[in-house]
Design a protein around this motif. Structure first.
Motif, PDB file in Angstrom:
ATOM      1  N   THR A  10      11.781   3.060  -3.545  1.00 22.28           N
ATOM      2  CA  THR A  10      11.002   2.102  -2.759  1.00 22.28           C
ATOM      3  C   THR A  10       9.522   2.192  -3.117  1.00 22.28           C
ATOM      4  O   THR A  10       8.834   1.174  -3.250  1.00 22.28           O
ATOM      5  CB  THR A  10      11.212   2.361  -1.249  1.00 22.28           C
ATOM      6  OG1 THR A  10      12.603   2.204  -0.957  1.00 22.28           O
ATOM      7  CG2 THR A  10      10.397   1.408  -0.400  1.00 22.28           C
ATOM      8  N   ALA A  11       9.025   3.413  -3.305  1.00 21.97           N
ATOM      9  CA  ALA A  11       7.616   3.609  -3.659  1.00 21.97           C
ATOM     10  C   ALA A  11       7.313   3.009  -5.025  1.00 21.97           C
ATOM     11  O   ALA A  11       6.294   2.336  -5.206  1.00 21.97           O
ATOM     12  CB  ALA A  11       7.276   5.103  -3.633  1.00 21.97           C
TER      13      ALA A  11
ATOM     14  N   ALA B  61       3.060   4.417  -0.835  1.00 22.19           N
ATOM     15  CA  ALA B  61       3.889   4.658  -2.025  1.00 22.19           C
ATOM     16  C   ALA B  61       3.384   5.876  -2.798  1.00 22.19           C
ATOM     17  O   ALA B  61       4.174   6.725  -3.235  1.00 22.19           O
ATOM     18  CB  ALA B  61       3.896   3.422  -2.923  1.00 22.19           C
TER      19      ALA B  61
ATOM     20  N   SER C 187       0.814  -1.261   0.960  1.00 22.97           N
ATOM     21  CA  SER C 187       1.904  -0.338   0.602  1.00 22.97           C
ATOM     22  C   SER C 187       1.571   0.663  -0.492  1.00 22.97           C
ATOM     23  O   SER C 187       2.356   1.564  -0.753  1.00 22.97           O
ATOM     24  CB  SER C 187       3.182  -1.102   0.211  1.00 22.97           C
ATOM     25  OG  SER C 187       3.604  -1.929   1.259  1.00 22.97           O
TER      26      SER C 187
ATOM     27  N   ALA D 298       7.125  -0.676  -4.694  1.00 21.94           N
ATOM     28  CA  ALA D 298       5.865  -1.093  -4.054  1.00 21.94           C
ATOM     29  C   ALA D 298       4.721  -1.078  -5.063  1.00 21.94           C
ATOM     30  O   ALA D 298       3.882  -1.988  -5.076  1.00 21.94           O
ATOM     31  CB  ALA D 298       5.552  -0.184  -2.875  1.00 21.94           C
TER      32      ALA D 298
END
Length: 182
Positions: free
Chosen positions: A157-158, A26, A22, A161
């Motif tokens: 979300t990034a 990200a 991820s 991660a």
């Protein structure tokens, strides 16, 4: 200024960190949605995780001053050329693909040089007590996109991660055997 070490510890860390699940996605999200300089962000993460010397707001600003000219003159123009060459167009697809691969390699080298510049700056800086990692992330996420829409959910979300990936590095370091075998 001394010669840059293109294969130094920061470069090796960046490769290891970027390869974690991820992280690449990200970083690209933060680059595209929040105009984050991923190279500077990786240097800041390295300072937190490896050097154990988080960057202060002043440090982040100075790191930017040390690398912005190089980034603007090389990394960003090469990235733009690479992106222009990506979508399929009529005529010369093989030549376009070959040129895009060469531009991509040049962009990676330009980023490698920027990382080496950041490492050289980190090595010469007087370390001060900086904020914890989440606050360091916030320093890179200032909304200066001049009215351009941002996908705040994707950005959040990034960042999550990257936090998870940082925890993986921390766990791996704490579970590693000491170098002297004790």
């Amino acid at each position: 200024m001394s010669e840059l070490d293109l294969d130094g510890p920061l470069w090796r860390f960046a490769l290891e960190f970027y390869a974690l699940p991820s992280v690449a996605e990200a970083c690209l999200t933060l680059q595209d949605e929040a105009q984050v300089d991923v190279i500077q962000l990786l240097a800041a993460i390295y300072a937190v995780l490896i050097l154990e010397q988080p960057l202060s707001a002043e440090d982040v600003a100075e790191l930017g001053r040390q690398t912005t000219e190089w980034r603007a003159a090389t990394v960003l123009p090469l990235r733009e050329i690479r992106r222009v060459l990506k979508p399929p167009r009529d005529g010369f697809p093989e030549e376009r693909r070959r040129l895009r691969e060469k531009v991509k390699a040049a962009e990676l080298l330009a980023e490698q040089i920027q990382l080496a510049m950041a490492e050289q700056w980190l090595d010469g800086r007087v370390a001060k007590l900086g904020p914890p990692a989440p606050e360091v992330f916030a320093l890179f996420l200032k909304d200066d996109t001049a009215g351009q829409p941002r996908n705040e959910r994707a950005i959040s979300t990034a960042v999550s991660a990257l936090g998870i990936a940082m925890d993986v590095i921390i766990r791996n370091r704490s579970n590693a055997e000491p170098l002297d075998g004790q």
